[in-house]
Design a protein around this motif. Structure first.
Motif, mmCIF file in Angstrom:
data_model
loop_
_atom_site.group_PDB
_atom_site.id
_atom_site.type_symbol
_atom_site.label_atom_id
_atom_site.label_comp_id
_atom_site.label_asym_id
_atom_site.label_seq_id
_atom_site.Cartn_x
_atom_site.Cartn_y
_atom_site.Cartn_z
ATOM 1 N N VAL A 1 30.415 40.201 42.650
ATOM 2 C CA VAL A 1 31.888 39.700 43.244
ATOM 3 C C VAL A 1 32.449 38.569 42.112
ATOM 4 O O VAL A 1 33.718 38.627 41.687
ATOM 5 C CB VAL A 1 31.903 39.236 44.311
ATOM 6 C CG1 VAL A 1 31.018 38.021 44.954
ATOM 7 C CG2 VAL A 1 33.211 38.980 45.002
ATOM 8 N N PRO A 2 31.577 37.508 41.546
ATOM 9 C CA PRO A 2 32.204 36.622 40.687
ATOM 10 C C PRO A 2 32.768 37.429 39.483
ATOM 11 O O PRO A 2 33.831 36.947 39.002
ATOM 12 C CB PRO A 2 31.292 35.705 40.140
ATOM 13 C CG PRO A 2 30.226 36.029 41.178
ATOM 14 C CD PRO A 2 29.945 37.070 41.709
ATOM 15 N N SER A 3 32.034 38.319 38.701
ATOM 16 C CA SER A 3 32.703 39.071 37.551
ATOM 17 C C SER A 3 34.001 39.590 37.975
ATOM 18 O O SER A 3 35.017 39.801 37.288
ATOM 19 C CB SER A 3 31.825 39.930 36.952
ATOM 20 O OG SER A 3 30.335 39.197 36.591
ATOM 21 N N VAL A 4 33.804 40.246 39.215
ATOM 22 C CA VAL A 4 35.103 41.249 39.552
ATOM 23 C C VAL A 4 36.001 40.417 39.962
ATOM 24 O O VAL A 4 37.743 40.435 39.394
ATOM 25 C CB VAL A 4 34.646 42.030 40.738
ATOM 26 C CG1 VAL A 4 35.906 42.773 41.429
ATOM 27 C CG2 VAL A 4 33.659 43.135 40.502
ATOM 28 N N ALA A 5 35.900 39.202 40.496
ATOM 29 C CA ALA A 5 36.836 38.363 40.672
ATOM 30 C C ALA A 5 37.403 37.526 39.743
ATOM 31 O O ALA A 5 38.501 36.704 39.699
ATOM 32 C CB ALA A 5 36.470 37.095 41.941
ATOM 33 N N SER A 6 37.138 37.726 38.479
ATOM 34 C CA SER A 6 37.520 36.804 37.427
ATOM 35 C C SER A 6 38.455 37.809 36.660
ATOM 36 O O SER A 6 39.132 37.252 35.537
ATOM 37 C CB SER A 6 36.283 36.740 36.306
ATOM 38 O OG SER A 6 35.876 37.620 35.882
ATOM 39 N N HIS A 7 38.567 38.960 36.889
ATOM 40 C CA HIS A 7 39.638 39.764 36.244
ATOM 41 C C HIS A 7 41.151 39.162 36.867
ATOM 42 O O HIS A 7 41.205 39.367 37.792
ATOM 43 C CB HIS A 7 39.469 41.284 36.608
ATOM 44 C CG HIS A 7 38.267 41.956 35.904
ATOM 45 N ND1 HIS A 7 38.504 42.475 34.628
ATOM 46 C CD2 HIS A 7 37.066 42.077 36.352
ATOM 47 C CE1 HIS A 7 37.107 42.905 34.142
ATOM 48 N NE2 HIS A 7 36.245 42.615 35.721
ATOM 49 N N PRO A 8 41.902 38.595 35.714
ATOM 50 C CA PRO A 8 43.094 38.432 36.267
ATOM 51 C C PRO A 8 43.967 39.668 37.269
ATOM 52 O O PRO A 8 44.627 39.057 37.968
ATOM 53 C CB PRO A 8 44.111 38.089 35.051
ATOM 54 C CG PRO A 8 43.093 37.808 33.917
ATOM 55 C CD PRO A 8 41.839 38.626 34.228
ATOM 56 N N ILE A 9 44.054 40.765 36.872
ATOM 57 C CA ILE A 9 44.599 41.725 37.457
ATOM 58 C C ILE A 9 44.130 41.719 38.952
ATOM 59 O O ILE A 9 44.998 41.916 39.890
ATOM 60 C CB ILE A 9 44.501 43.115 36.636
ATOM 61 C CG1 ILE A 9 45.503 43.030 35.582
ATOM 62 C CG2 ILE A 9 45.215 44.320 37.538
ATOM 63 C CD1 ILE A 9 45.654 44.115 34.621
ATOM 64 N N VAL A 10 42.673 41.765 39.025
ATOM 65 C CA VAL A 10 42.109 41.654 40.351
ATOM 66 C C VAL A 10 42.667 40.866 41.245
ATOM 67 O O VAL A 10 43.361 40.696 42.389
ATOM 68 C CB VAL A 10 40.473 41.614 40.290
ATOM 69 C CG1 VAL A 10 40.048 41.429 41.483
ATOM 70 C CG2 VAL A 10 40.038 43.032 39.487
ATOM 71 N N ARG A 11 42.893 39.471 40.692
ATOM 72 C CA ARG A 11 43.135 38.123 41.363
ATOM 73 C C ARG A 11 44.670 38.229 41.622
ATOM 74 O O ARG A 11 45.005 37.951 42.799
ATOM 75 C CB ARG A 11 42.947 36.890 40.511
ATOM 76 C CG ARG A 11 41.586 36.815 40.236
ATOM 77 C CD ARG A 11 41.377 35.163 39.829
ATOM 78 N NE ARG A 11 41.339 34.267 41.028
ATOM 79 C CZ ARG A 11 40.208 34.045 42.237
ATOM 80 N NH1 ARG A 11 39.088 34.993 41.986
ATOM 81 N NH2 ARG A 11 40.416 33.528 43.057
ATOM 82 N N GLU A 12 45.544 38.892 40.833
ATOM 83 C CA GLU A 12 46.980 39.218 41.387
ATOM 84 C C GLU A 12 47.144 39.939 42.281
ATOM 85 O O GLU A 12 47.808 39.620 43.293
ATOM 86 C CB GLU A 12 47.583 39.984 39.903
ATOM 87 C CG GLU A 12 48.926 39.161 39.512
ATOM 88 C CD GLU A 12 49.149 39.822 38.026
ATOM 89 O OE1 GLU A 12 49.691 40.885 38.068
ATOM 90 O OE2 GLU A 12 48.871 39.208 37.106
ATOM 91 N N ALA A 13 46.219 40.930 42.354
ATOM 92 C CA ALA A 13 46.337 42.153 43.572
ATOM 93 C C ALA A 13 46.042 41.446 44.754
ATOM 94 O O ALA A 13 46.458 41.577 45.833
ATOM 95 C CB ALA A 13 45.600 43.224 43.220
ATOM 96 N N VAL A 14 44.816 40.798 44.790
ATOM 97 C CA VAL A 14 44.131 40.160 45.910
ATOM 98 C C VAL A 14 45.033 39.042 46.433
ATOM 99 O O VAL A 14 45.378 38.697 47.668
ATOM 100 C CB VAL A 14 42.796 39.650 45.427
ATOM 101 C CG1 VAL A 14 42.121 38.852 46.676
ATOM 102 C CG2 VAL A 14 41.835 40.852 45.322
ATOM 103 N N HIS A 15 45.572 38.265 45.553
ATOM 104 C CA HIS A 15 46.459 37.212 45.913
ATOM 105 C C HIS A 15 47.879 37.759 46.678
ATOM 106 O O HIS A 15 48.344 36.999 47.524
ATOM 107 C CB HIS A 15 47.168 36.474 44.656
ATOM 108 C CG HIS A 15 46.014 35.391 44.010
ATOM 109 N ND1 HIS A 15 46.293 34.827 42.938
ATOM 110 C CD2 HIS A 15 45.089 34.858 44.813
ATOM 111 C CE1 HIS A 15 45.380 33.969 42.718
ATOM 112 N NE2 HIS A 15 44.424 34.050 43.780
ATOM 113 N N GLN A 16 48.282 38.875 46.136
ATOM 114 C CA GLN A 16 49.501 39.449 46.902
ATOM 115 C C GLN A 16 49.019 39.948 48.250
ATOM 116 O O GLN A 16 49.764 39.852 49.235
ATOM 117 C CB GLN A 16 49.889 40.751 45.881
ATOM 118 C CG GLN A 16 51.226 41.231 46.450
ATOM 119 C CD GLN A 16 52.191 40.198 46.227
ATOM 120 O OE1 GLN A 16 52.264 39.870 45.118
ATOM 121 N NE2 GLN A 16 52.983 40.070 47.379
#
Ligand code: C5P
Length: 226
Positions: free
Chosen positions: A98-113
């Protein structure tokens, strides 16, 4: 009753979930565990056999259909592409990825939304919500009326997580400790919305507090903020 957003951030196994759930229950507010959403993306990465660091993670994040429902009696349910995954999110493999997956900016953008939608929906329907994560006070809900940064010593956190996982041997506890610290380091050092204390967050060191004491402390902090 609690109004608006309470943000609870901090490193792994500092007591965020227990405290956030307790505060939500006592104050009639909703509760959101944001780590579960990053874990759901990591679960899908493993499902598809992708490397957590690789560029394909970004494409996958764009395609995923993630749904969160927070039923007061059932707790939080996460579905990924129609599949209920809640029971699989705490595995060692997911925690490791999870920390690697959560470090992708696009992942964070999608999850923040996703998080912002859930928070807006629940503030409208329930009046208040307790949100736990790593970047809630800093990035997701900087407008939160109360921000708490929960900490505990490394040893205490290792013991708590070991107890939770049924690990009782010295070597086992040391392995749990190492995995926790490695995850924290990666969460603290990522470029986009890292684990951090917001300047206006109240730090609560839970090392020698019981869960009930931590919940009571947060209830009084919430009362003070009105
Ligand atoms: O809280 P939990 O341990 O379930 O979080 C799992 C992981 O999800 C964290 O280690 C971190 O990599 C990521 N996370 C995050 N931002 C959040 C919550 C979790 O990056 N707000």
């Amino acid at each position: 009753a609690l109004r608006g957003v309470v943000a609870i951030d901090g490193p792994a196994a500092a007591g965020k979930s227990t405290t956030a759930r307790g505060l939500a229950l006592l104050s009639g507010a909703a509760y959101l565990d944001t780590g579960a959403i990053y874990r759901a993306v990591a679960w899908a990465v493993l499902r598809d056999g992708l490397s957590p660091e690789g560029g394909q993670v970004a494409d996958l994040a764009g395609r995923l259909d993630i749904d969160i429902s927070v039923d007061p009696s059932l707790g939080q349910q996460v579905t990924v592409d129609g599949e209920r995954v809640e029971a699989q999110l705490r595995s060692r493999q997911v925690s490791e990825a999870v920390p690697s997956v959560a470090s992708h900016p696009i992942v964070r953008e999608a999850v923040h939304q996703i998080q912002r939608n859930v928070i807006a929906r629940l503030v409208a329907s329930r009046g208040g919500i307790v949100v736990e994560g790593r970047d809630i006070g800093t990035v997701v809900a900087p407008e939160a009326g109360l921000k708490v940064f929960l900490t505990a010593s490394d040893d205490e956190r290792a013991l708590r997580r070991s107890r939770q996982e049924g690990v009782t041997t010295w070597n086992g506890i040391m392995a749990v400790r190492q995995a926790l610290l490695r995850r924290d380091t990666r969460d603290r050092n990522r470029a986009v919305s890292p684990l951090a204390k917001a300047p206006d967050a109240v730090e609560v060191d839970t090392t020698s507090m019981t869960p009930a004491e931590v919940v009571d402390r947060l209830v009084s902090l919430a009362d003070e903020r009105g």
